[in-house]
Write a protein that holds these residues in place. Structure first.
Motif, PDB file in Angstrom:
ATOM      1  N   ALA B  27       0.844  -1.188   0.000  1.00 40.59           N
ATOM      2  CA  ALA B  27       0.000   0.000   0.000  1.00 40.59           C
ATOM      3  C   ALA B  27       0.886   1.247   0.000  1.00 40.59           C
ATOM      4  CB  ALA B  27      -0.899  -0.009   1.233  1.00 40.59           C
ATOM      5  N   VAL B  28       0.427   2.297  -0.687  1.00 39.75           N
ATOM      6  CA  VAL B  28       1.210   3.531  -0.749  1.00 39.75           C
ATOM      7  C   VAL B  28       0.389   4.665  -0.140  1.00 39.75           C
ATOM      8  CG1 VAL B  28       2.315   5.217  -2.260  1.00 39.75           C
ATOM      9  CG2 VAL B  28       2.310   2.796  -2.898  1.00 39.75           C
ATOM     10  N   ARG B  29       0.956   5.330   0.857  1.00 42.57           N
ATOM     11  CA  ARG B  29       0.290   6.481   1.442  1.00 42.57           C
ATOM     12  C   ARG B  29       0.725   7.693   0.618  1.00 42.57           C
ATOM     13  NH1 ARG B  29      -2.089   6.749   6.698  1.00 42.57           N
ATOM     14  NH2 ARG B  29      -1.928   8.792   7.670  1.00 42.57           N
ATOM     15  N   ASN B  50       9.261  12.648  -9.175  1.00 45.90           N
ATOM     16  CA  ASN B  50       8.245  11.677  -9.570  1.00 45.90           C
ATOM     17  C   ASN B  50       7.895  10.776  -8.400  1.00 45.90           C
ATOM     18  OD1 ASN B  50       7.970  12.458 -12.247  1.00 45.90           O
ATOM     19  ND2 ASN B  50       9.797  11.322 -12.832  1.00 45.90           N
ATOM     20  N   GLY B  51       6.608  10.541  -8.239  1.00 46.26           N
ATOM     21  CA  GLY B  51       6.174   9.642  -7.185  1.00 46.26           C
ATOM     22  C   GLY B  51       6.019  10.320  -5.832  1.00 46.26           C
ATOM     23  N   ALA B  52       6.212  11.647  -5.778  1.00 41.44           N
ATOM     24  CA  ALA B  52       6.114  12.344  -4.501  1.00 41.44           C
ATOM     25  C   ALA B  52       4.659  12.445  -4.029  1.00 41.44           C
ATOM     26  CB  ALA B  52       6.714  13.741  -4.621  1.00 41.44           C
ATOM     27  N   SER B  55       0.448  14.422  -8.272  1.00 35.68           N
ATOM     28  CA  SER B  55      -0.760  14.141  -9.069  1.00 35.68           C
ATOM     29  C   SER B  55      -1.877  13.622  -8.181  1.00 35.68           C
ATOM     30  CB  SER B  55      -0.446  13.126 -10.166  1.00 35.68           C
ATOM     31  OG  SER B  55       0.476  13.663 -11.072  1.00 35.68           O
ATOM     32  N   THR B  56      -1.532  12.800  -7.223  1.00 33.50           N
ATOM     33  CA  THR B  56      -2.543  12.287  -6.305  1.00 33.50           C
ATOM     34  C   THR B  56      -3.239  13.448  -5.603  1.00 33.50           C
ATOM     35  OG1 THR B  56      -1.250  10.287  -5.970  1.00 33.50           O
ATOM     36  CG2 THR B  56      -2.916  10.787  -4.319  1.00 33.50           C
ATOM     37  N   LEU B  57      -2.454  14.435  -5.184  1.00 33.93           N
ATOM     38  CA  LEU B  57      -3.040  15.596  -4.508  1.00 33.93           C
ATOM     39  C   LEU B  57      -3.967  16.367  -5.459  1.00 33.93           C
ATOM     40  CD1 LEU B  57      -3.329  17.666  -2.277  1.00 33.93           C
ATOM     41  CD2 LEU B  57      -1.120  18.625  -2.908  1.00 33.93           C
TER      42      LEU B  57
HETATM   43  N1  LIG Z   1      -3.614   4.356  -9.163  1.00 31.02           N
HETATM   44  C1  LIG Z   1      -2.610   4.084  -8.323  1.00 31.02           C
HETATM   45  N2  LIG Z   1      -2.565   2.919  -7.653  1.00 31.02           N
HETATM   46  C2  LIG Z   1      -1.567   2.630  -6.795  1.00 31.02           C
HETATM   47  N3  LIG Z   1      -0.548   3.454  -6.532  1.00 31.02           N
HETATM   48  C3  LIG Z   1      -0.511   4.647  -7.165  1.00 31.02           C
HETATM   49  C4  LIG Z   1      -1.532   5.016  -8.099  1.00 31.02           C
HETATM   50  N4  LIG Z   1      -1.244   6.246  -8.572  1.00 31.02           N
HETATM   51  C5  LIG Z   1      -0.102   6.614  -7.973  1.00 31.02           C
HETATM   52  N5  LIG Z   1       0.346   5.674  -7.131  1.00 31.02           N
HETATM   53  C6  LIG Z   1       1.551   5.758  -6.270  1.00 31.02           C
HETATM   54  O1  LIG Z   1       1.393   6.873  -5.432  1.00 31.02           O
HETATM   55  C7  LIG Z   1       2.608   7.603  -5.328  1.00 31.02           C
HETATM   56  C8  LIG Z   1       2.391   9.029  -5.787  1.00 31.02           C
HETATM   57  O2  LIG Z   1       2.103   9.048  -7.170  1.00 31.02           O
HETATM   58  P1  LIG Z   1       1.775  10.388  -7.948  1.00 31.02           P
HETATM   59  O3  LIG Z   1       0.790  11.159  -7.177  1.00 31.02           O
HETATM   60  O4  LIG Z   1       1.416  10.029  -9.344  1.00 31.02           O
HETATM   61  O5  LIG Z   1       3.181  11.132  -7.915  1.00 31.02           O
HETATM   62  P2  LIG Z   1       3.714  12.372  -8.748  1.00 31.02           P
HETATM   63  O6  LIG Z   1       2.590  12.955  -9.517  1.00 31.02           O
HETATM   64  O7  LIG Z   1       4.264  13.283  -7.728  1.00 31.02           O
HETATM   65  O8  LIG Z   1       4.776  11.840  -9.643  1.00 31.02           O
HETATM   66  C9  LIG Z   1       3.613   6.837  -6.153  1.00 31.02           C
HETATM   67  O9  LIG Z   1       4.349   6.025  -5.289  1.00 31.02           O
HETATM   68  C10 LIG Z   1       2.789   6.014  -7.084  1.00 31.02           C
HETATM   69  O10 LIG Z   1       3.448   4.827  -7.400  1.00 31.02           O
END
Ligand SMILES: Nc1ncnc2c1ncn2[C@@H]1O[C@H](COP(=O)(O)OP(=O)(O)O)[C@@H](O)[C@H]1O
Ligand SMILES: [Mg+2]
Lengths: 271, 325
Positions: B27-29, B50-52, B55-57
């Motif tokens: 799981a990724v927080r 990348n991966g910070a 995009s999730t935010l």
């Molecule tokens: N749909 C998803 N399912 C599982 N993990 C995800 C998904 N989208 C992003 N992640 C994980 O969440 C973390 C943050 O991703 P993301 O928000 O895309 O980062 P950024 O936009 O800063 O590059 C990363 O570790 C990524 O692997």
């Protein structure tokens, strides 16, 4: 008079939905949005799918040529021709649309629509309508070629004007729903192709000689009713009541499958 | 009242069960208690590798993703409770463009305008205006997927602009763009801020971009905001100098006086000069080497902002993934 600062009242956090909320921009209305999606999808389909429409038409004409050696006139010939014509619809509306929505979902393309104030029905109906109307030339060509091959009367080919949109609605709704519900893109493609194979086998091959279980499957497939309606119209004296009944079933299934597709879209867009 | 207020936002992606033999993804927080305010009329950046979790935010801010907990208020609306309102409050540019790939630029922009609620005429008029503004007129009739990455990105940016919204949320808008396209983006963003009071929230992993265009930056690492200030303010945490790197084609044009002066202060390694300068001097140095004979002899240059990067490192961030170009 109270002079407590708003900040203190609200606590540390923001107070959502307070009186100062900004006005919301208007939503896109259903019909204009549907028209816009339809137009965009049609232009997409034109650019990208014309070769596939050729393939679909070619496949249907090829099947009829093959079956000409086996089937000669009468009921079987009618169902071969109408099955092949509707197969074009199944190829584009079911197979390609399932693929498209599967791709769109997997590639994050749904986000684009989900962040626009557009009714889900407009997206689904617009795409389904565009794919369905894209099948018209192929269906007509197939039906005409079939009539020539099997010497069937062309007088009532106008029935296609009802068969294409209604079976198009039913099949594209099914295709869209499959594409949106399949857990993975490859599965969406696979489902679309299986659906098309089913339409091919169950629609084109004469129904009379099939085992009972397959007959049931045939009754469940929405394209069957389009096929039957068209087949009836090739009779020397068409049974118009049967044609209308079949089209009615087609329309009902169409409404249902588009409703399911819309629900599937909502579900996919609001993850 | 902030345009956008985020409090204690938490989002965890569930673990993916591995398939036979494959390792299980944990799981990724991705949002780990994020709190931030974006003020009206601000160009606010989210910076991080990348991966910070950037995009999730923003996907939570645009109603695309439901947070596990925490609150999001945009222009006074509670978007956790009413995610569907986001579409009527903000324009969003996502990282993907698959929905538009097969459309022409003009049709992609016009259709998006219609779907943002514009009438036919308005949509056409705005389409033409936006396409002109971004210098896309020559590409208007071409399908997006036939364009270069940067051109496609610019076309997608155009779709985010049509049908005006008081808040723009842009996820890495300038990825893959050449400098001309980047300038068009920043000019368009600035115009909307200056003329219409728009607020812009944008994601970048480009340190230079963050330095030059943002009013304030939140530095994101592993789902947390590890610093939030103006670029200058962040920079002051670790000093005021910036790093300028110049790469010459063969020999540096020492006959240009500005270049000769820079040469005296530079650390040289082959064709590469590295200079540490106060920001304003670096700016005039860039101006000097990007004009006239010096520019003809210049192969490449980078104006790095080691301070932001250093802030990032000092706060415990991981270095790889930040771009300095
Ligand atoms: N749909 C998803 N399912 C599982 N993990 C995800 C998904 N989208 C992003 N992640 C994980 O969440 C973390 C943050 O991703 P993301 O928000 O895309 O980062 P950024 O936009 O800063 O590059 C990363 O570790 C990524 O692997
Ligand atoms: Mg990202």
């Amino acid at each position: 008079m109270s002079v407590v600062p708003a900040q203190a009242v609200a606590g540390a956090g923001p107070r959502p939905d307070d009186g100062r909320a900004a006005p919301l921009a208007p939503r896109a209305r259903l019909l204009p949005a549907l028209a816009a999606v339809y137009r965009a999808q049609l232009s997409r389909a034109r650019v990208a799918r014309i070769p596939l429409l050729f393939v679909a038409t070619f496949q249907s004409v090829g099947i009829m040529v093959l079956l000409r050696g086996v089937v000669s006139g009468g009921d079987p010939a009618r169902s071969v021709v109408s099955g092949s014509a509707v197969l074009v619809v199944a190829f584009v509306a079911l197979n390609l649309l399932a693929q498209y929505f599967g791709q769109l979902r997997a590639g994050g393309g749904l986000d684009h629509y989900a962040t626009l104030p557009v009714p889900p029905a407009a997206v689904v109906l617009g795409a389904a309508g565009a794919y369905a109307s894209f099948t018209v030339p192929g269906t007509v060509v197939t039906a005409v070629v079939g009539c020539l091959l099997f010497q069937l009367p062309m007088a009532h080919l106008w029935v296609l004007a009802a068969v294409v949109p209604l079976s198009g609605a039913a099949l594209s709704g099914l295709g869209a729903a499959l594409g949106l519900l399949a857990p993975r893109q490859e599965l969406a493609t696979l489902c679309g192709q299986l659906g098309m194979s089913a339409a091919l086998l169950l629609g084109v091959l004469p129904a009379g000689r099939m085992p009972e279980a397959i007959g049931w499957a045939r009754d469940l497939l929405p394209s069957t009713y389009g096929v039957e309606a068209l087949a009836h119209s090739f009779a020397p004296r068409p049974d118009w009541f049967a044609v209308c009944a079949d089209l009615g079933v087609c329309a009902a299934v169409g409404v249902l499958s588009l409703a399911v597709a819309t629900w599937a879209y909502r579900r996919a867009a609001a993850r | 009242m902030p345009v956008c207020a985020v409090r204690d936002l938490v989002k965890t992606y569930p673990a993916l069960r591995g398939r036979r033999g494959a390792a299980q993804a944990p799981a990724v927080r991705a949002s780990d208690g994020i709190t931030l305010d974006v003020r009206r009329g601000e160009i606010f950046g989210l910076l991080g590798p990348n991966g910070a979790g950037k995009s999730t935010l923003v996907r939570q801010l645009t109603g695309l993703l439901r947070p596990d907990s925490g609150s999001i208020s945009v222009l006074g609306h509670d978007l956790v409770r009413h995610p569907e309102r986001a579409a009527r409050l903000l324009g969003y540019l996502g990282q993907e463009s698959t929905a538009l790939d097969e459309l022409t630029v003009a049709l992609a922009v016009e259709t998006t305008g219609r779907l943002r609620g514009l009438g036919t005429r308005e949509a056409r008029a705005e389409r033409d205006a936006v396409i002109d503004e971004l210098g896309l007129a020559d590409l208007a009739g071409r399908a997006l997927k036939k364009l270069s990455g940067g051109q496609r990105r610019l076309a997608c940016f155009a779709t985010a602009l049509i049908g005006e919204r008081p808040l723009l949320v842009l996820d890495e808008p300038t990825t893959g763009m050449d400098p001309v396209a980047r300038r068009a983006v920043w000019a368009a963003v600035d115009r909307r801020r200056a003329e219409r009071g728009a607020t812009v929230l944008l994601v970048t992993h480009n340190v230079l971009e963050a330095e030059s265009v943002l009013d304030r930056v939140a530095v994101i690492d592993r789902g947390r905001v590890i610093a939030c200030d103006t670029p200058g303010g962040l920079k002051e945490m670790v000093g005021e100098e910036v790093r300028l790197e110049l790469v010459w084609r063969d020999r540096p044009p020492l006959d240009v006086p500005e270049v000769a002066a820079l040469g005296a202060a530079a650390r040289t390694s082959g064709r590469r000069w590295t200079l540490r300068l106060p920001a304003d001097e670096a700016r005039s140095a860039v101006a000097a080497v990007t004009a006239g004979p010096a520019f003809a002899a210049l192969d490449d240059f980078t104006l790095a902002t080691p301070s932001l990067e250093d802030v990032y490192l000092a706060l415990g961030g991981r270095a790889e993934g930040l771009v300095k170009a």
